[in-house]
Design a protein around this motif. Structure first.
Motif, PDB file in Angstrom:
ATOM      1  N   VAL A  15      25.061  80.805 -94.984  1.00  0.00           N
ATOM      2  CA  VAL A  15      24.957  79.831 -93.898  1.00  0.00           C
ATOM      3  C   VAL A  15      24.185  80.404 -92.711  1.00  0.00           C
ATOM      4  N   ASP A  16      24.477  81.631 -92.313  1.00  0.00           N
ATOM      5  CA  ASP A  16      23.797  82.217 -91.159  1.00  0.00           C
ATOM      6  C   ASP A  16      22.310  82.422 -91.436  1.00  0.00           C
ATOM      7  N   ARG A  17      21.969  82.861 -92.636  1.00  0.00           N
ATOM      8  CA  ARG A  17      20.562  83.041 -93.013  1.00  0.00           C
ATOM      9  C   ARG A  17      19.837  81.689 -92.994  1.00  0.00           C
ATOM     10  N   ALA A  18      20.480  80.656 -93.535  1.00  0.00           N
ATOM     11  CA  ALA A  18      19.873  79.317 -93.546  1.00  0.00           C
ATOM     12  C   ALA A  18      19.682  78.798 -92.121  1.00  0.00           C
ATOM     13  N   LYS A  19      20.681  78.987 -91.272  1.00  0.00           N
ATOM     14  CA  LYS A  19      20.575  78.517 -89.885  1.00  0.00           C
ATOM     15  C   LYS A  19      19.410  79.217 -89.179  1.00  0.00           C
ATOM     16  N   ALA A  20      19.286  80.518 -89.356  1.00  0.00           N
ATOM     17  CA  ALA A  20      18.190  81.263 -88.734  1.00  0.00           C
ATOM     18  C   ALA A  20      16.835  80.778 -89.256  1.00  0.00           C
ATOM     19  N   PHE A  21      16.760  80.510 -90.552  1.00  0.00           N
ATOM     20  CA  PHE A  21      15.502  80.039 -91.132  1.00  0.00           C
ATOM     21  C   PHE A  21      15.109  78.680 -90.557  1.00  0.00           C
ATOM     22  N   TYR A  22      16.036  77.738 -90.542  1.00  0.00           N
ATOM     23  CA  TYR A  22      15.699  76.403 -90.051  1.00  0.00           C
ATOM     24  C   TYR A  22      15.417  76.403 -88.542  1.00  0.00           C
ATOM     25  N   GLU A  23      16.033  77.309 -87.796  1.00  0.00           N
ATOM     26  CA  GLU A  23      15.661  77.478 -86.390  1.00  0.00           C
ATOM     27  C   GLU A  23      14.235  78.004 -86.296  1.00  0.00           C
ATOM     28  N   GLN A  24      13.868  78.915 -87.181  1.00  0.00           N
ATOM     29  CA  GLN A  24      12.508  79.452 -87.222  1.00  0.00           C
ATOM     30  C   GLN A  24      11.500  78.344 -87.537  1.00  0.00           C
ATOM     31  N   VAL A  25      11.860  77.420 -88.432  1.00  0.00           N
ATOM     32  CA  VAL A  25      10.993  76.284 -88.754  1.00  0.00           C
ATOM     33  C   VAL A  25      10.818  75.387 -87.528  1.00  0.00           C
ATOM     34  N   GLY A  26      11.835  75.340 -86.656  1.00  0.00           N
ATOM     35  CA  GLY A  26      11.767  74.520 -85.455  1.00  0.00           C
ATOM     36  C   GLY A  26      12.847  73.468 -85.348  1.00  0.00           C
ATOM     37  N   PHE A  27      13.779  73.440 -86.313  1.00  0.00           N
ATOM     38  CA  PHE A  27      14.888  72.491 -86.260  1.00  0.00           C
ATOM     39  C   PHE A  27      15.830  72.889 -85.126  1.00  0.00           C
ATOM     40  N   CYS A  51      16.967  61.706 -88.613  1.00  0.00           N
ATOM     41  CA  CYS A  51      17.751  62.196 -89.752  1.00  0.00           C
ATOM     42  C   CYS A  51      17.913  63.708 -89.633  1.00  0.00           C
ATOM     43  N   SER A  52      19.108  64.187 -89.899  1.00  0.00           N
ATOM     44  CA  SER A  52      19.421  65.613 -89.824  1.00  0.00           C
ATOM     45  C   SER A  52      19.719  66.161 -91.203  1.00  0.00           C
ATOM     46  N   ILE A  53      19.787  67.476 -91.278  1.00  0.00           N
ATOM     47  CA  ILE A  53      20.275  68.139 -92.484  1.00  0.00           C
ATOM     48  C   ILE A  53      21.615  68.788 -92.148  1.00  0.00           C
ATOM     49  N   ALA A  54      22.412  69.008 -93.180  1.00  0.00           N
ATOM     50  CA  ALA A  54      23.690  69.704 -93.007  1.00  0.00           C
ATOM     51  C   ALA A  54      23.850  70.700 -94.134  1.00  0.00           C
ATOM     52  N   PHE A  55      24.393  71.837 -93.797  1.00  0.00           N
ATOM     53  CA  PHE A  55      24.720  72.847 -94.799  1.00  0.00           C
ATOM     54  C   PHE A  55      25.908  73.617 -94.278  1.00  0.00           C
ATOM     55  N   GLY A  56      26.452  74.419 -95.115  1.00  0.00           N
ATOM     56  CA  GLY A  56      27.595  75.199 -94.689  1.00  0.00           C
ATOM     57  C   GLY A  56      28.410  75.670 -95.866  1.00  0.00           C
ATOM     58  N   LYS A  57      29.676  75.786 -95.626  1.00  0.00           N
ATOM     59  CA  LYS A  57      30.619  76.246 -96.642  1.00  0.00           C
ATOM     60  C   LYS A  57      31.587  75.102 -96.914  1.00  0.00           C
TER      61      LYS A  57
END
Length: 123
Positions: A15-27, A51-57
């Protein structure tokens, strides 16, 4: 009756890696809530999107990396290509098709994204 798509689940392993990546993309990060040890909900939205995306545990049963061809739309594919490249996102060359121009990227789990300019660019 309106039916609006507002949230799409993205299956990830970290989750943390995905959040950092999508912040890097600009989300933009809208929510990051840990409900308990089994549930964490992260919601992120591309700039200007309804529209948003959601991810997590504990929020999806999809296999990480199984999301294929999520698509976002931009007005200027060359600008989008330059912006993503400057942000360190691995995109290939612009792909011009009769129905639009595209660049593609994948997140760290292999979920595939297309960025489309609806009208083909003039070459």
């Amino acid at each position: 009756m309106d039916i609006k798509l507002e949230l799409v689940g993205v299956p990830v392993t970290d989750v943390d890696r995905a959040k950092a990546f999508y912040e890097q993309v600009g989300f933009h990060a809208d929510h990051d809530v840990t409900v308990n040890e089994e549930i964490r909900f992260v919601q992120m939205t591309p700039p200007g999107s309804a529209c948003s995306i959601a991810f997590g545990k504990g929020i999806t049963e999809m296999a990480p990396g199984s999301l294929d061809n999520m698509q976002v739309v931009v007005d200027d594919i060359e600008r989008a290509h330059a912006d993503l490249t400057a942000r360190g996102i691995g995109v290939g060359a612009i792909d011009d098709q009769p129905w639009g121009s595209f660049v593609y990227f994948t997140d760290p789990d292999g979920n595939r994204w297309a960025v489309q300019q609806k009208t083909p660019r003039r070459q």
